[in-house]
Motif scaffolding. Structure first.
Motif, mmCIF file in Angstrom:
data_model
loop_
_atom_site.group_PDB
_atom_site.id
_atom_site.type_symbol
_atom_site.label_atom_id
_atom_site.label_comp_id
_atom_site.label_asym_id
_atom_site.label_seq_id
_atom_site.Cartn_x
_atom_site.Cartn_y
_atom_site.Cartn_z
ATOM 1 N N LYS A 148 -13.381 -12.542 6.571
ATOM 2 C CA LYS A 148 -12.584 -12.514 5.932
ATOM 3 C C LYS A 148 -11.124 -11.870 6.891
ATOM 4 C CE LYS A 148 -9.618 -10.996 2.085
ATOM 5 N NZ LYS A 148 -9.707 -9.798 0.469
ATOM 6 N N ALA A 149 -10.298 -12.750 7.545
ATOM 7 C CA ALA A 149 -8.460 -12.518 8.335
ATOM 8 C C ALA A 149 -7.348 -12.577 7.255
ATOM 9 C CB ALA A 149 -8.710 -12.826 9.491
ATOM 10 N N GLY A 150 -6.894 -11.806 7.744
ATOM 11 C CA GLY A 150 -4.941 -11.638 6.831
ATOM 12 C C GLY A 150 -4.438 -10.166 7.263
ATOM 13 N N TRP A 151 -3.454 -10.645 6.825
ATOM 14 C CA TRP A 151 -2.602 -9.762 7.039
ATOM 15 C C TRP A 151 -2.180 -8.262 5.657
ATOM 16 C CZ3 TRP A 151 -0.208 -8.421 11.263
ATOM 17 C CH2 TRP A 151 -0.317 -9.901 12.270
ATOM 18 N N THR A 152 -2.109 -6.728 5.709
ATOM 19 C CA THR A 152 -2.263 -6.391 4.855
ATOM 20 C C THR A 152 -1.627 -4.923 5.078
ATOM 21 O OG1 THR A 152 -3.240 -4.765 3.500
ATOM 22 C CG2 THR A 152 -4.083 -5.225 5.949
ATOM 23 N N PRO A 157 -5.450 1.582 8.874
ATOM 24 C CA PRO A 157 -6.635 1.035 8.896
ATOM 25 C C PRO A 157 -7.914 1.999 8.762
ATOM 26 C CG PRO A 157 -4.849 1.405 10.457
ATOM 27 C CD PRO A 157 -4.438 1.285 9.548
ATOM 28 N N THR A 158 -8.984 2.300 8.448
ATOM 29 C CA THR A 158 -9.838 3.158 7.999
ATOM 30 C C THR A 158 -10.680 2.670 9.148
ATOM 31 O OG1 THR A 158 -11.096 2.128 6.923
ATOM 32 C CG2 THR A 158 -8.886 4.382 6.210
ATOM 33 N N PRO A 215 -15.683 2.105 9.692
ATOM 34 C CA PRO A 215 -15.970 1.731 9.060
ATOM 35 C C PRO A 215 -17.063 3.020 8.471
ATOM 36 C CG PRO A 215 -15.757 1.045 10.851
ATOM 37 C CD PRO A 215 -14.913 1.514 11.440
ATOM 38 N N GLY A 216 -17.411 3.121 7.223
ATOM 39 C CA GLY A 216 -17.982 3.350 6.340
ATOM 40 C C GLY A 216 -17.653 5.313 5.769
ATOM 41 N N THR A 217 -15.685 4.569 5.918
ATOM 42 C CA THR A 217 -14.982 5.965 5.573
ATOM 43 C C THR A 217 -14.785 5.764 4.219
ATOM 44 O OG1 THR A 217 -13.568 5.223 6.549
ATOM 45 C CG2 THR A 217 -14.862 7.129 7.990
ATOM 46 N N ASN A 218 -14.621 4.632 3.642
ATOM 47 C CA ASN A 218 -13.974 4.110 2.247
ATOM 48 C C ASN A 218 -14.987 4.643 1.263
ATOM 49 O OD1 ASN A 218 -12.776 2.639 4.135
ATOM 50 N ND2 ASN A 218 -13.058 0.916 3.163
#
Length: 53
Positions: free
Chosen positions: A39-43, A47-48, A50-53
């Protein structure tokens, strides 16, 4: 034998999926074959790591 296929949106040139089929002696190698979707796209999200959510 290794067989790989890629699904690309040719309008945006974005990789959407990768299919991998790996066989040894004509038999599938378990855990080595499968489909990975991307999955790719603009947001506007920051940024965070990985694993910190």
């Amino acid at each position: 034998m290794l067989k790989q296929q890629y699904v690309v949106d040719t309008k945006t040139m974005i990789l959407l999926a990768e299919y991998t089929d790996l066989k040894h002696g004509g038999k599938p190698m378990l855990g080595k074959s499968g489909v990975q979707t991307i999955k790719a796209g603009w947001t506007n999200d920051k940024p965070t790591a990985p694993g910190t959510n």
